[in-house]
Design an enzyme around this catalytic site. Sequence first.
Site, PDB file in Angstrom:
ATOM      1  N   HIS A  50      35.661  38.980  37.582  1.00 55.49           N
ATOM      2  CA  HIS A  50      35.685  40.303  36.931  1.00 55.49           C
ATOM      3  C   HIS A  50      35.144  41.361  37.888  1.00 55.49           C
ATOM      4  CE1 HIS A  50      34.762  37.379  33.530  1.00 55.49           C
ATOM      5  NE2 HIS A  50      36.008  37.726  33.326  1.00 55.49           N
ATOM      6  N   CYS A  52      47.167  29.437  22.271  1.00 56.91           N
ATOM      7  CA  CYS A  52      45.942  29.059  23.004  1.00 56.91           C
ATOM      8  C   CYS A  52      44.889  30.121  22.715  1.00 56.91           C
ATOM      9  CB  CYS A  52      46.177  28.946  24.506  1.00 56.91           C
ATOM     10  SG  CYS A  52      44.601  28.751  25.399  1.00 56.91           S
ATOM     11  N   HIS A  75      43.814  26.793  30.735  1.00 60.95           N
ATOM     12  CA  HIS A  75      42.532  26.275  30.259  1.00 60.95           C
ATOM     13  C   HIS A  75      42.475  24.758  30.096  1.00 60.95           C
ATOM     14  CE1 HIS A  75      42.418  30.557  29.087  1.00 60.95           C
ATOM     15  NE2 HIS A  75      41.173  30.433  29.485  1.00 60.95           N
ATOM     16  N   LYS A 100      38.036  25.437  41.505  1.00 63.77           N
ATOM     17  CA  LYS A 100      38.253  26.387  40.426  1.00 63.77           C
ATOM     18  C   LYS A 100      36.902  26.707  39.771  1.00 63.77           C
ATOM     19  CE  LYS A 100      40.928  26.918  36.274  1.00 63.77           C
ATOM     20  NZ  LYS A 100      41.833  26.395  35.295  1.00 63.77           N
ATOM     21  N   LYS A 132      32.956  26.915  33.678  1.00 60.17           N
ATOM     22  CA  LYS A 132      31.634  26.738  33.099  1.00 60.17           C
ATOM     23  C   LYS A 132      31.223  25.275  33.154  1.00 60.17           C
ATOM     24  CE  LYS A 132      29.745  28.982  29.111  1.00 60.17           C
ATOM     25  NZ  LYS A 132      30.138  29.366  27.757  1.00 60.17           N
TER      26      LYS A 132
HETATM   27  N1  MSP Z   1      41.148  40.680  27.782  1.00 64.42           N
HETATM   28  C1  MSP Z   1      42.158  40.275  28.674  1.00 64.42           C
HETATM   29  C2  MSP Z   1      42.746  41.459  29.409  1.00 64.42           C
HETATM   30  C3  MSP Z   1      43.309  42.519  28.525  1.00 64.42           C
HETATM   31  S1  MSP Z   1      43.859  43.918  29.409  1.00 64.42           S
HETATM   32  C4  MSP Z   1      44.657  44.840  28.284  1.00 64.42           C
HETATM   33  C5  MSP Z   1      41.570  39.291  29.664  1.00 64.42           C
HETATM   34  N2  MSP Z   1      40.243  39.337  29.838  1.00 64.42           N
HETATM   35  S2  MSP Z   1      39.375  38.381  30.807  1.00 64.42           S
HETATM   36  O1  MSP Z   1      37.996  38.616  30.468  1.00 64.42           O
HETATM   37  O2  MSP Z   1      39.842  37.048  30.736  1.00 64.42           O
HETATM   38  O3  MSP Z   1      39.564  38.985  32.254  1.00 64.42           O
HETATM   39  C6  MSP Z   1      40.665  38.627  32.995  1.00 64.42           C
HETATM   40  C7  MSP Z   1      40.642  39.330  34.315  1.00 64.42           C
HETATM   41  O4  MSP Z   1      39.412  39.081  35.022  1.00 64.42           O
HETATM   42  C8  MSP Z   1      41.705  38.834  35.280  1.00 64.42           C
HETATM   43  O5  MSP Z   1      42.973  39.400  35.038  1.00 64.42           O
HETATM   44  C9  MSP Z   1      41.127  39.256  36.593  1.00 64.42           C
HETATM   45  O6  MSP Z   1      41.268  40.621  36.741  1.00 64.42           O
HETATM   46  C10 MSP Z   1      39.659  38.915  36.399  1.00 64.42           C
HETATM   47  N3  MSP Z   1      39.400  37.528  36.755  1.00 64.42           N
HETATM   48  C11 MSP Z   1      38.975  36.519  35.929  1.00 64.42           C
HETATM   49  N4  MSP Z   1      38.795  35.399  36.672  1.00 64.42           N
HETATM   50  C12 MSP Z   1      39.101  35.645  37.973  1.00 64.42           C
HETATM   51  C13 MSP Z   1      38.999  34.927  39.178  1.00 64.42           C
HETATM   52  N5  MSP Z   1      38.608  33.663  39.235  1.00 64.42           N
HETATM   53  N6  MSP Z   1      39.306  35.577  40.316  1.00 64.42           N
HETATM   54  C14 MSP Z   1      39.669  36.893  40.349  1.00 64.42           C
HETATM   55  N7  MSP Z   1      39.775  37.605  39.222  1.00 64.42           N
HETATM   56  C15 MSP Z   1      39.613  36.983  38.018  1.00 64.42           C
HETATM   57  O7  MSP Z   1      42.330  38.562  30.264  1.00 64.42           O
END
Ligand code: MSP
Length: 513
Positions: A36, A142, A162, A312, A315
């Site tokens: 994030h 999911c 997942h 990967k 948690k």
């Molecule tokens: N809530 C939805 C998005 C809705 S947008 C209208 C969602 N949220 S999430 O909390 O799962 O965040 C996903 C986003 O976090 C990914 O698309 C990416 O931007 C970022 N990432 C989450 N894990 C990641 C990595 N391991 N590496 C890089 N970015 C990643 O999906």
Amino acid sequence: MAKTEQSGGKTLANGRKKFYVTTPIYYVNDKPHIGHAYTSTATDVLARWHRLLGDDTFLLTGTDENTLKLVEKAKKEGVEPREIADRYAERFEASAKVMEISYDRFIRTTDEAKHHPGAQEIWKRIESAGHIYKGTYEGLYCVDCEAYYTEKDLTDGKCPIHSTPPQKLKEENYFFKLSAFGDQVKEAIDSGKYEVVPETRRNEILSVIAGGLKDVSCSRPADKLTMGVPVPGDDTQRMYVWFEALTNYLNGIGFGWDEKRFARYWPADIHVIGKEISRFHAAIWPAMLLAAELPLPKKLYVHGFFTMEGEKMSKSKGNVVDPFELVEKHGVDPVRYYLLRALPYAEDGDFSERRFKEMYDSELANDLGNLASRVLTLVEKKCDGKVPEGKADPKLKEHVAQTHHELANLLDAPKFAEALERLNGLVSLANRFIEENKVYQQEGDDLNGSLYTLAQTLGHLALLYQPFIPGKAGELQQRLGLKPDGWDADSLLEWEKVPAGTKVAKGEPLFPK
Ligand code: MSP
């Protein structure tokens, strides 16, 4: 360089360009991690860059809260979903602050005054245009993805992301006629009206569309999804979370509550997202906007994923990196720098403590930090701390102009790791200039010309690194007596940044080892 090449496109009544950039809104069932943090930092670089160009810039980030997984988690913990949502939304906002994300608004989808009305308005527009109908959904869901799947999407019967078995659903839903928009979405992406980058992602989505888009469920029964945006005119249903979450990009800038501001910033100049949510953003989202007769965003940038020391992040493996701890340990600028450098364009990247240390030592401490301290020390020792009057070295001067040009193109792509590499190239060149001309041994006009040239180069670097490492760049600006803002595309390019006679301060090493 022409301003239009660097800026967001739409010209506002006051003559300035606008630039509107978004992050995904994050789920609030767990803590933020470096994935994030990466997305938000990349987004922030674009916002800071456009502010530097003088554009009227808006960065939107926030949290996606009306999910089934939150409802289920709350049930398990015996608390109200809102309590958990508040807890994690706070964490996400705090992590945005810690990462120095210069957001203009942090949207929460539980905001009944500033998110729900816009989401419902979109529903109404799409429904009255005849693109929503009632039906029965029978299939898979999911909860972790909050996404519908078909058998053929699964890997060994499990969610491909997942690795958990999806729920089997049979329920009354409303459906969105996505199938009716395949051709228009394809045309928009093909023609670049809605530009999807990198190309690999664009091709991927075009092949999904070519395979035929099916209608999607856009609501859930209210007795299951007990939180969320009520479907207009039907109390028994709530909007499917993705269907309302995507509208945050409109609502965050005023759709449904501040139409003037909405008109000023929409369409988005770029949405930044990770690769796992590209279908939502490259197929469903443009279709929703077309159905609601709203302009499409200009660009979608889909980045890869971080692994942790080759594995990967998960948690259960206990290898999820917490941005708060990382920043506490290394400081925010090195963390931002490393994340941006470690994820190559169009690929995945790996987070490694060893690489972090190596990159810090070589690129930040030895190259950039060293250049700053050599130049400032020389000015202090040889010129009483004042930048001398001198003749600019034409080669280095030309290289500075070239760097501006290339950086603008790289950030337009946007290629963050490569943009930093390019800046580092200028640092190396300046360091080499010192060595090759033995500036520490020079005297008279030669010395004055060299130090004048190096001071300007350092000034440009202090500004150009600002979007990436705002704290350290700011320190350097201060030492050079440079203002951090008030620039525009033309003044940024001007060669003289630190006029002769400016008193500079040497200070402590920028990147101590
Ligand atoms: N809530 C939805 C998005 C809705 S947008 C209208 C969602 N949220 S999430 O909390 O799962 O965040 C996903 C986003 O976090 C990914 O698309 C990416 O931007 C970022 N990432 C989450 N894990 C990641 C990595 N391991 N590496 C890089 N970015 C990643 O999906």
